[in-house]
Design a protein around this motif. Structure first.
Motif, PDB file in Angstrom:
ATOM      1  N   MET A 174       0.834  -1.207   0.000  1.00 52.89           N
ATOM      2  CA  MET A 174       0.000   0.000   0.000  1.00 52.89           C
ATOM      3  C   MET A 174       0.870   1.259   0.000  1.00 52.89           C
ATOM      4  SD  MET A 174      -3.093  -1.300   0.118  1.00 52.89           S
ATOM      5  CE  MET A 174      -4.091   0.155   0.511  1.00 52.89           C
ATOM      6  N   TYR A 175       0.456   2.240  -0.790  1.00 49.93           N
ATOM      7  CA  TYR A 175       1.152   3.524  -0.888  1.00 49.93           C
ATOM      8  C   TYR A 175       0.137   4.658  -0.810  1.00 49.93           C
ATOM      9  CZ  TYR A 175       5.221   1.040  -2.870  1.00 49.93           C
ATOM     10  OH  TYR A 175       6.295   0.205  -3.084  1.00 49.93           O
ATOM     11  N   SER A 176       0.627   5.850  -0.467  1.00 47.84           N
ATOM     12  CA  SER A 176      -0.255   7.017  -0.467  1.00 47.84           C
ATOM     13  C   SER A 176       0.539   8.307  -0.652  1.00 47.84           C
ATOM     14  CB  SER A 176      -1.051   7.092   0.842  1.00 47.84           C
ATOM     15  OG  SER A 176      -0.178   7.319   1.945  1.00 47.84           O
ATOM     16  N   LEU A 177      -0.190   9.340  -1.075  1.00 51.41           N
ATOM     17  CA  LEU A 177       0.371  10.683  -1.208  1.00 51.41           C
ATOM     18  C   LEU A 177      -0.638  11.659  -0.626  1.00 51.41           C
ATOM     19  CD1 LEU A 177       2.888  12.120  -2.721  1.00 51.41           C
ATOM     20  CD2 LEU A 177       1.165  12.789  -4.390  1.00 51.41           C
ATOM     21  N   ARG A 178      -0.207  12.510   0.306  1.00 48.89           N
ATOM     22  CA  ARG A 178      -1.080  13.512   0.901  1.00 48.89           C
ATOM     23  C   ARG A 178      -1.127  14.774   0.040  1.00 48.89           C
ATOM     24  NH1 ARG A 178      -2.629  12.844   6.200  1.00 48.89           N
ATOM     25  NH2 ARG A 178      -1.626  11.153   7.371  1.00 48.89           N
ATOM     26  N   ALA A 179      -2.176  15.552   0.228  1.00 49.18           N
ATOM     27  CA  ALA A 179      -2.355  16.777  -0.547  1.00 49.18           C
ATOM     28  C   ALA A 179      -1.154  17.712  -0.391  1.00 49.18           C
ATOM     29  CB  ALA A 179      -3.641  17.488  -0.131  1.00 49.18           C
ATOM     30  N   GLY A 180      -0.596  17.783   0.806  1.00 43.66           N
ATOM     31  CA  GLY A 180       0.547  18.666   1.032  1.00 43.66           C
ATOM     32  C   GLY A 180       1.802  18.234   0.309  1.00 43.66           C
ATOM     33  N   GLU A 181       1.848  16.962  -0.100  1.00 48.45           N
ATOM     34  CA  GLU A 181       3.006  16.437  -0.826  1.00 48.45           C
ATOM     35  C   GLU A 181       2.836  16.543  -2.335  1.00 48.45           C
ATOM     36  OE1 GLU A 181       3.853  13.016   2.594  1.00 48.45           O
ATOM     37  OE2 GLU A 181       2.553  12.605   0.874  1.00 48.45           O
ATOM     38  N   TRP A 182       1.636  16.916  -2.764  1.00 48.17           N
ATOM     39  CA  TRP A 182       1.319  16.954  -4.185  1.00 48.17           C
ATOM     40  C   TRP A 182       2.151  17.969  -4.976  1.00 48.17           C
ATOM     41  CZ3 TRP A 182       0.452  15.350  -8.641  1.00 48.17           C
ATOM     42  CH2 TRP A 182      -0.190  16.075  -9.646  1.00 48.17           C
ATOM     43  N   PRO A 183       2.377  19.211  -4.497  1.00 46.22           N
ATOM     44  CA  PRO A 183       3.141  20.154  -5.314  1.00 46.22           C
ATOM     45  C   PRO A 183       4.523  19.633  -5.722  1.00 46.22           C
ATOM     46  CG  PRO A 183       2.011  21.331  -3.567  1.00 46.22           C
ATOM     47  CD  PRO A 183       1.843  19.870  -3.284  1.00 46.22           C
ATOM     48  N   GLU A 184       5.232  18.996  -4.802  1.00 44.31           N
ATOM     49  CA  GLU A 184       6.553  18.471  -5.139  1.00 44.31           C
ATOM     50  C   GLU A 184       6.433  17.272  -6.078  1.00 44.31           C
ATOM     51  OE1 GLU A 184      10.573  17.840  -5.473  1.00 44.31           O
ATOM     52  OE2 GLU A 184       9.462  19.595  -4.807  1.00 44.31           O
ATOM     53  N   ALA A 185       5.454  16.405  -5.834  1.00 48.87           N
ATOM     54  CA  ALA A 185       5.240  15.258  -6.724  1.00 48.87           C
ATOM     55  C   ALA A 185       4.875  15.726  -8.124  1.00 48.87           C
ATOM     56  CB  ALA A 185       4.145  14.363  -6.159  1.00 48.87           C
ATOM     57  N   LYS A 186       4.059  16.781  -8.215  1.00 48.93           N
ATOM     58  CA  LYS A 186       3.670  17.328  -9.517  1.00 48.93           C
ATOM     59  C   LYS A 186       4.882  17.887 -10.253  1.00 48.93           C
ATOM     60  CE  LYS A 186       0.445  20.640 -11.618  1.00 48.93           C
ATOM     61  NZ  LYS A 186      -0.631  21.629 -11.329  1.00 48.93           N
ATOM     62  N   ALA A 187       5.729  18.603  -9.536  1.00 46.57           N
ATOM     63  CA  ALA A 187       6.935  19.158 -10.156  1.00 46.57           C
ATOM     64  C   ALA A 187       7.824  18.053 -10.711  1.00 46.57           C
ATOM     65  CB  ALA A 187       7.700  20.014  -9.145  1.00 46.57           C
ATOM     66  N   GLN A 188       7.932  16.948  -9.977  1.00 41.51           N
ATOM     67  CA  GLN A 188       8.764  15.831 -10.425  1.00 41.51           C
ATOM     68  C   GLN A 188       8.155  15.150 -11.656  1.00 41.51           C
ATOM     69  OE1 GLN A 188      11.714  15.065  -9.714  1.00 41.51           O
ATOM     70  NE2 GLN A 188      11.945  13.014 -10.589  1.00 41.51           N
ATOM     71  N   LEU A 189       6.828  14.993 -11.657  1.00 39.83           N
ATOM     72  CA  LEU A 189       6.164  14.402 -12.819  1.00 39.83           C
ATOM     73  C   LEU A 189       6.356  15.270 -14.062  1.00 39.83           C
ATOM     74  CD1 LEU A 189       2.700  12.895 -11.780  1.00 39.83           C
ATOM     75  CD2 LEU A 189       4.405  11.848 -13.272  1.00 39.83           C
ATOM     76  N   LEU A 190       6.213  16.574 -13.905  1.00 34.43           N
ATOM     77  CA  LEU A 190       6.413  17.483 -15.034  1.00 34.43           C
ATOM     78  C   LEU A 190       7.845  17.404 -15.543  1.00 34.43           C
ATOM     79  CD1 LEU A 190       4.376  20.543 -13.732  1.00 34.43           C
ATOM     80  CD2 LEU A 190       3.834  19.160 -15.750  1.00 34.43           C
ATOM     81  N   TYR A 191       8.798  17.277 -14.631  1.00 32.12           N
ATOM     82  CA  TYR A 191      10.207  17.136 -15.026  1.00 32.12           C
ATOM     83  C   TYR A 191      10.411  15.858 -15.829  1.00 32.12           C
ATOM     84  CZ  TYR A 191      15.192  16.215 -14.629  1.00 32.12           C
ATOM     85  OH  TYR A 191      16.499  15.910 -14.907  1.00 32.12           O
ATOM     86  N   ARG A 192       9.831  14.756 -15.349  1.00 29.75           N
ATOM     87  CA  ARG A 192       9.983  13.490 -16.061  1.00 29.75           C
ATOM     88  C   ARG A 192       9.346  13.546 -17.436  1.00 29.75           C
ATOM     89  NH1 ARG A 192       7.540   9.308 -12.118  1.00 29.75           N
ATOM     90  NH2 ARG A 192       7.474   8.081 -14.044  1.00 29.75           N
ATOM     91  N   LEU A 193       8.182  14.186 -17.528  1.00 29.10           N
ATOM     92  CA  LEU A 193       7.521  14.291 -18.827  1.00 29.10           C
ATOM     93  C   LEU A 193       8.332  15.124 -19.804  1.00 29.10           C
ATOM     94  CD1 LEU A 193       3.778  14.618 -17.835  1.00 29.10           C
ATOM     95  CD2 LEU A 193       4.717  13.014 -19.514  1.00 29.10           C
TER      96      LEU A 193
END
Length: 205
Positions: A174-193
């Protein structure tokens, strides 16, 4: 009103549209690309089970605990795979992302990252989710690595948790991501794309 309302999401030439029976032939063709039903750690339907797979997803949508999308190539309309919100719990603003698989020919392309960005953006920014979760087979190491690359936190392992297609019982990670962690996760996804060639400019609806 359902927590997840019908919506079409578009990004990088990929569209997520509500899964329906009209996608039966395309979904069967996507599964046949790599004969994905032979993988014991996934739930990809065999060709003759595609309609039942979609009907089950629609029943779960009616019950309010899953909303399945067909993944389409916008230019050709080809079905590339599917992904879902599931285990939807409106009272605590939680969804999970899963039931995800793609034709072998588009794996390791921009498709998965684009879909994850769309689904996570819609969950956090539109639905107002406090948390997004994932679950995967303890032997699906590729899936675990992919989820971890999103920045998700490994919550633990549910032992002897669910049946596999071959009748064995899996442990579920099981994994999870909280709303407060989303901005950094989004930045990383955009970088990968940004590392993948873009088929066309991103648009959203």
């Amino acid at each position: 009103m359902a927590f997840v309302e019908p919506v079409t999401l578009r990004l990088n030439g990929v569209a997520l549209v509500p899964l329906g029976l009209e996608h039966e032939a395309g979904l069967a063709a996507a599964a046949a690309d790599g004969e994905l039903w032979n993988l014991r750690i996934t739930s990809v339907p065999e060709p003759e089970q595609t309609r039942a797979y979609i009907e089950t997803a629609l029943q779960m949508r009616e019950a309010g605990n899953r909303f399945a999308f067909a993944v389409l190539d916008e230019a050709s309309g080809r079905v590339l795979g599917t992904s879902s919100y599931h285990d939807i719990v409106p009272a605590i603003q939680r969804v999970e992302i899963g039931y995800t698989w793609y034709a072998k020919s588009v794996q390791r392309s921009h498709v998965n990252s684009s879909c994850k960005l769309m689904l996570m953006s819609h969950a956090f920014d539109t639905l107002g989710c406090a948390l997004v979760g994932w679950r995967t087979d303890n032997f699906n190491f590729a899936s675990q690595r992919a989820i971890e690359r999103l920045g998700a936190h490994k919550d633990g392992v549910l032992r002897h948790h669910a049946l596999r297609r071959d009748g064995t019982v899996r442990d579920t990670v099981m994994y999870s991501l909280r709303a407060g962690e989303w901005p950094e996760a989004k930045a990383q996804l955009l970088y990968r794309l940004a590392q993948h060639p873009k088929p066309q400019p991103a648009t959203a609806q």
